[in-house]
Design a protein around this motif. Structure first.
Motif, PDB file in Angstrom:
ATOM      1  N   VAL A   1     -35.265   2.981 -34.547  1.00  0.00           N
ATOM      2  CA  VAL A   1     -33.943   3.075 -35.546  1.00  0.00           C
ATOM      3  C   VAL A   1     -34.429   2.424 -37.236  1.00  0.00           C
ATOM      4  N   VAL A   2     -34.894   3.194 -38.532  1.00  0.00           N
ATOM      5  CA  VAL A   2     -35.516   2.803 -39.422  1.00  0.00           C
ATOM      6  C   VAL A   2     -34.297   2.622 -40.383  1.00  0.00           C
ATOM      7  N   SER A   3     -33.580   1.368 -40.849  1.00  0.00           N
ATOM      8  CA  SER A   3     -32.247   2.413 -41.940  1.00  0.00           C
ATOM      9  C   SER A   3     -32.989   1.093 -43.163  1.00  0.00           C
ATOM     10  N   GLY A   4     -31.144   1.067 -44.087  1.00  0.00           N
ATOM     11  CA  GLY A   4     -30.750   0.454 -44.896  1.00  0.00           C
ATOM     12  C   GLY A   4     -29.554   0.382 -45.393  1.00  0.00           C
ATOM     13  N   HIS A   5     -29.803   1.230 -47.024  1.00  0.00           N
ATOM     14  CA  HIS A   5     -28.027   0.821 -47.476  1.00  0.00           C
ATOM     15  C   HIS A   5     -27.107   0.090 -47.294  1.00  0.00           C
ATOM     16  N   THR A   6     -26.990  -1.517 -46.760  1.00  0.00           N
ATOM     17  CA  THR A   6     -26.521  -2.262 -46.802  1.00  0.00           C
ATOM     18  C   THR A   6     -26.904  -3.192 -48.087  1.00  0.00           C
ATOM     19  N   HIS A   7     -28.107  -3.700 -47.678  1.00  0.00           N
ATOM     20  CA  HIS A   7     -29.090  -4.255 -49.621  1.00  0.00           C
ATOM     21  C   HIS A   7     -28.202  -5.980 -48.706  1.00  0.00           C
ATOM     22  N   GLY A   8     -28.713  -6.030 -47.391  1.00  0.00           N
ATOM     23  CA  GLY A   8     -28.740  -7.194 -47.224  1.00  0.00           C
ATOM     24  C   GLY A   8     -27.339  -8.295 -47.833  1.00  0.00           C
ATOM     25  N   GLY A   9     -26.534  -7.057 -48.560  1.00  0.00           N
ATOM     26  CA  GLY A   9     -25.108  -7.843 -48.721  1.00  0.00           C
ATOM     27  C   GLY A   9     -24.936  -7.582 -50.607  1.00  0.00           C
ATOM     28  N   GLN A  10     -26.700  -8.324 -50.046  1.00  0.00           N
ATOM     29  CA  GLN A  10     -26.927  -8.405 -52.534  1.00  0.00           C
ATOM     30  C   GLN A  10     -26.755  -9.564 -52.372  1.00  0.00           C
ATOM     31  N   ILE A  11     -25.249 -10.276 -52.507  1.00  0.00           N
ATOM     32  CA  ILE A  11     -24.376 -10.860 -52.660  1.00  0.00           C
ATOM     33  C   ILE A  11     -23.195 -11.465 -52.252  1.00  0.00           C
ATOM     34  N   PHE A  12     -24.037 -13.213 -51.665  1.00  0.00           N
ATOM     35  CA  PHE A  12     -22.689 -12.804 -50.459  1.00  0.00           C
ATOM     36  C   PHE A  12     -21.890 -14.117 -51.162  1.00  0.00           C
ATOM     37  N   PRO A  13     -20.254 -13.719 -51.086  1.00  0.00           N
ATOM     38  CA  PRO A  13     -20.195 -13.448 -49.064  1.00  0.00           C
ATOM     39  C   PRO A  13     -20.089 -12.173 -49.257  1.00  0.00           C
ATOM     40  N   PHE A  14     -20.545 -10.810 -49.445  1.00  0.00           N
ATOM     41  CA  PHE A  14     -19.816  -9.531 -49.520  1.00  0.00           C
ATOM     42  C   PHE A  14     -20.830  -9.555 -48.706  1.00  0.00           C
ATOM     43  N   SER A  15     -21.844 -10.008 -47.676  1.00  0.00           N
ATOM     44  CA  SER A  15     -22.934  -9.907 -46.542  1.00  0.00           C
ATOM     45  C   SER A  15     -21.724  -9.412 -45.265  1.00  0.00           C
ATOM     46  N   LEU A  16     -20.238 -10.520 -45.732  1.00  0.00           N
ATOM     47  CA  LEU A  16     -19.343 -10.694 -44.325  1.00  0.00           C
ATOM     48  C   LEU A  16     -18.465  -9.426 -44.435  1.00  0.00           C
ATOM     49  N   ALA A  17     -18.176  -8.849 -45.572  1.00  0.00           N
ATOM     50  CA  ALA A  17     -18.103  -7.380 -45.841  1.00  0.00           C
ATOM     51  C   ALA A  17     -18.396  -5.696 -45.086  1.00  0.00           C
ATOM     52  N   MET A  18     -20.064  -6.391 -45.754  1.00  0.00           N
ATOM     53  CA  MET A  18     -19.922  -5.034 -44.658  1.00  0.00           C
ATOM     54  C   MET A  18     -20.565  -4.940 -43.416  1.00  0.00           C
ATOM     55  N   LEU A  19     -20.182  -5.601 -43.006  1.00  0.00           N
ATOM     56  CA  LEU A  19     -20.750  -6.464 -41.377  1.00  0.00           C
ATOM     57  C   LEU A  19     -19.300  -5.941 -40.654  1.00  0.00           C
ATOM     58  N   LEU A  20     -18.044  -5.472 -41.638  1.00  0.00           N
ATOM     59  CA  LEU A  20     -17.319  -5.029 -41.106  1.00  0.00           C
ATOM     60  C   LEU A  20     -17.528  -3.084 -41.118  1.00  0.00           C
ATOM     61  N   GLN A  21     -18.127  -3.009 -41.685  1.00  0.00           N
ATOM     62  CA  GLN A  21     -18.966  -1.424 -41.885  1.00  0.00           C
ATOM     63  C   GLN A  21     -20.264  -1.324 -41.139  1.00  0.00           C
ATOM     64  N   GLN A  22     -21.078  -2.095 -41.050  1.00  0.00           N
ATOM     65  CA  GLN A  22     -22.104  -2.024 -40.644  1.00  0.00           C
ATOM     66  C   GLN A  22     -22.296  -2.716 -38.758  1.00  0.00           C
ATOM     67  N   PRO A  23     -23.373  -2.137 -37.886  1.00  0.00           N
ATOM     68  CA  PRO A  23     -23.329  -3.191 -37.502  1.00  0.00           C
ATOM     69  C   PRO A  23     -24.317  -4.305 -37.567  1.00  0.00           C
ATOM     70  N   PHE A  24     -25.488  -3.706 -38.023  1.00  0.00           N
ATOM     71  CA  PHE A  24     -25.976  -5.057 -38.243  1.00  0.00           C
ATOM     72  C   PHE A  24     -26.284  -4.637 -40.351  1.00  0.00           C
ATOM     73  N   ILE A  25     -27.217  -5.757 -40.614  1.00  0.00           N
ATOM     74  CA  ILE A  25     -26.759  -5.458 -42.603  1.00  0.00           C
ATOM     75  C   ILE A  25     -28.006  -5.968 -42.709  1.00  0.00           C
ATOM     76  N   SER A  26     -29.401  -6.393 -41.491  1.00  0.00           N
ATOM     77  CA  SER A  26     -30.643  -6.840 -42.627  1.00  0.00           C
ATOM     78  C   SER A  26     -31.291  -7.289 -41.267  1.00  0.00           C
ATOM     79  N   GLU A  27     -32.805  -7.144 -41.259  1.00  0.00           N
ATOM     80  CA  GLU A  27     -33.501  -7.581 -40.687  1.00  0.00           C
ATOM     81  C   GLU A  27     -34.339  -7.029 -38.478  1.00  0.00           C
ATOM     82  N   LEU A  28     -34.484  -7.432 -37.975  1.00  0.00           N
ATOM     83  CA  LEU A  28     -34.699  -6.202 -36.311  1.00  0.00           C
ATOM     84  C   LEU A  28     -33.675  -7.096 -35.221  1.00  0.00           C
ATOM     85  N   HIS A  29     -33.737  -5.929 -34.464  1.00  0.00           N
ATOM     86  CA  HIS A  29     -32.342  -6.350 -33.851  1.00  0.00           C
ATOM     87  C   HIS A  29     -32.727  -5.168 -31.899  1.00  0.00           C
TER      88      HIS A  29
END
Length: 385
Positions: free
Chosen positions: A317-345
């Motif tokens: 599966v290849v996805s985007g959308h998260t921007h890796g959180g773009q500005i920390f700590p919004f990455s923590l909030a993004m994890l509430l909506q998405q299972p992953f925010i970056s990299e390979l899993h």
């Protein structure tokens, strides 16, 4: 069926007013919790008050002008930067209040006053350093990320470049898109995946910038799926324009590459909200070759929650959308909506499905990156050893 232009107009009309209210509240909080008591001198307090008013007005101006084709790039950059300043100063104010919980445990009033001042000044200096770093990180050209993935059933190596969340429009103008195209072509990829949010403005405002994508080169084709932001603009015209470039537009469709692999593309979840171009897994996987490895292109990583039998046989599966959180700590909030925010899993399912989440090639809102990076990814897909 909901009328998409009407929906976009409604969202664009309401969003600035809601956003303005939020920014007014944030600036009141920033001034009261952090800036007001940085100095006892009336002149210094007055200057901080002016800064707060100016930054708030700039943020509100950005909300109302963000889709205008007539705002000079320098002005648009400064207005966008004010959004990032707001986020950072709001976090600084919150951090100071957390520190205050410790400071109030000190025994003497003079010690508490001394440490409150030291803490505020230190947090302010740290915020300014982070602001400069984040702006530099957001302005520099994307990183090239190489990822090697073994695909069960693949009979020949394939290189796929991934572009996601370019957000053409605003600060992502013609010269930036041209740079991204040049960097992508230098990878000599066999195919290119455009994973949504490529366009984030009315087509008429970004026609020249979008036409730079015509210069993308890949022997086996360029594949595009919708992101959520395209729905807020003239999505049908955007799709027609990209199709005229010779791209494979995969809206709940699939493509078989020379008896090598299946490429499946699905519409974004935003389609369910607007009742138009809705994601349809049944249609997307219709008539695919079950003997070939399958790559699923979907803008949001949470598509994995919908991969149930008989559609769970997906190798990548290849996805985007998260921007890796773009500005920390919004990455923590993004994890509430998405299972992953970056990299390979790797999913713990029968097929050990790989999931790659791009941190995005551009940015949205403030031209900043803190705790994330913008990237062009080269997926090197190889047969199992």
């Amino acid at each position: 069926m909901q009328d998409i232009p009407h929906f976009a107009q409604m969202q664009n009309a309401i969003f600035p007013f809601i956003g303005s209210f939020v920014f007014i509240v944030l600036h009141i909080y920033i001034y009261k919790a952090l800036l007001k008591s940085l100095s006892a001198k009336l002149f210094v307090r007055f200057m901080w008050k002016i800064f707060t008013y100016f930054n708030a007005i700039s943020c509100i101006a950005y909300l109302f002008l963000r889709n205008s084709a007539y705002v000079p790039q320098v002005i648009y950059f400064l207005l966008s930067l004010c959004l990032g300043i707001t986020f950072l100063f709001a976090m600084a104010a919150f951090l100071y209040q957390c520190c205050s919980i410790i400071i109030i445990t000190l025994r003497t009033k003079s010690a508490r006053a001394r440490w409150r001042h030291r803490t505020k000044v230190s947090i302010l200096l740290l915020t300014l350093i982070v602001l400069v770093f984040g702006t530099y990180n957001g302005a520099k050209k994307p990183d090239i990320v190489h990822i090697n993935i073994e695909l069960e059933g693949l009979n020949t190596p394939i290189k796929a470049a991934v572009l996601s969340d370019v957000h053409i429009g605003g600060l992502m103008e013609e010269s930036k898109v041209k740079q991204i195209v040049k960097m992508t072509n230098e990878l000599n990829a066999d195919m290119i995946f455009l994973i949504g949010d490529i366009v984030d403005a009315p087509l008429k405002n970004v026609q020249n910038a979008l036409k730079e994508l015509k210069n993308l080169r890949a022997n086996e084709g360029i594949f595009y799926v919708l992101g959520n932001h395209e729905y807020f603009h003239d999505v049908e015209n955007i799709l027609k324009e990209l199709k005229s470039f010779g791209f494979h537009i995969l809206v709940n469709q699939n493509y078989t590459l020379k008896n090598t692999l299946n490429i499946v593309g699905i519409a974004d979840f935003m389609g369910w909200r607007v009742g138009y171009l809705e994601p349809n897994i049944d249609e997307a996987f219709k008539n695919i070759d079950p003997h070939l490895p399958t790559i699923l292109l979907a803008h949001q990583p949470k598509i994995i929650d919908y991969l149930k039998a008989p559609y769970d046989k997906v190798d990548l599966v290849v996805s985007g959308h998260t921007h890796g959180g773009q500005i920390f700590p919004f990455s923590l909030a993004m994890l509430l909506q998405q299972p992953f925010i970056s990299e390979l899993h790797t999913l713990k399912n029968l097929y050990q499905t790989k999931v790659y989440v791009s941190q995005g090639t551009g940015f949205w809102g403030p031209p900043m990156r803190i705790g994330s990076k913008h990237e062009i990814t080269l997926l090197e897909l190889v047969p199992p050893r």
